[in-house]
Design an enzyme around this catalytic site. Structure first.
Site, PDB file in Angstrom:
ATOM      1  N   LYS A  77       0.833  -1.207   0.000  1.00  0.00           N
ATOM      2  CA  LYS A  77       0.000   0.000   0.000  1.00  0.00           C
ATOM      3  C   LYS A  77       0.868   1.258   0.000  1.00  0.00           C
ATOM      4  CE  LYS A  77      -1.881   1.944   3.495  1.00  0.00           C
ATOM      5  NZ  LYS A  77      -2.605   2.175   4.752  1.00  0.00           N
ATOM      6  N   ASP A 105      -6.537   1.023   0.777  1.00  0.00           N
ATOM      7  CA  ASP A 105      -6.596   1.179   2.221  1.00  0.00           C
ATOM      8  C   ASP A 105      -7.977   0.749   2.699  1.00  0.00           C
ATOM      9  OD1 ASP A 105      -8.331   3.189   1.545  1.00  0.00           O
ATOM     10  OD2 ASP A 105      -7.280   4.767   2.636  1.00  0.00           O
TER      11      ASP A 105
END
Ligand code: SF4
Length: 119
Positions: free
Chosen positions: A29, A47
């Site tokens: 991420k 996320d």
């Protein structure tokens, strides 16, 4: 991590997924955020907001149970030139409209097309 950036990458943050995720504490991420924001590329960091909103709207199937599987599914369906923008659209929608505990469906611009999958 900083020491490794200095020693292995001449003091510059690397700009590839493999190199970034080789740094301690940097996961997919974070690396995708760097690619999309710092390096101006196209990426879809997943996320908690992107994950939740993608499922609720029905952009990804239920079998996508991990951030990576959601990322792969979204990347398949968004124009690759819009990936980074789409990432921000999903985050902001999740942060301000399709919130985790009290989604504002009555005022949501996606009200007519959303699957409203709250499972
Ligand atoms: S209609 Fe409701 S569940 Fe669907 S995206 Fe909008 S706020 Fe979220």
């Amino acid at each position: 991590m900083a020491r490794m950036v200095c020693n292995k990458f001449d003091g510059l943050i690397p700009d590839t997924m493999d190199e970034m995720t080789s740094l301690p504490g940097v996961g997919r991420k974070t690396a995708n955020v760097m690619l999309a924001v710092a390096f101006g590329g196209q990426a879809m960091p997943v996320d908690t907001h992107v994950f939740r909103v993608s499922h609720r709207i029905g952009l990804v199937p239920k079998r996508c149970t991990t951030p990576l599987s959601v990322e792969k599914e979204l990347v398949k369906h968004f124009d690759k030139n819009l990936l980074s923008d789409a990432h921000h659209w999903l985050i902001l929608h999740g942060r301000y409209v399709c919130t985790a505990r009290s989604p504002k469906c009555a005022n949501c611009c996606l009200n007519d097309i959303c699957l409203r999958d709250f499972d």
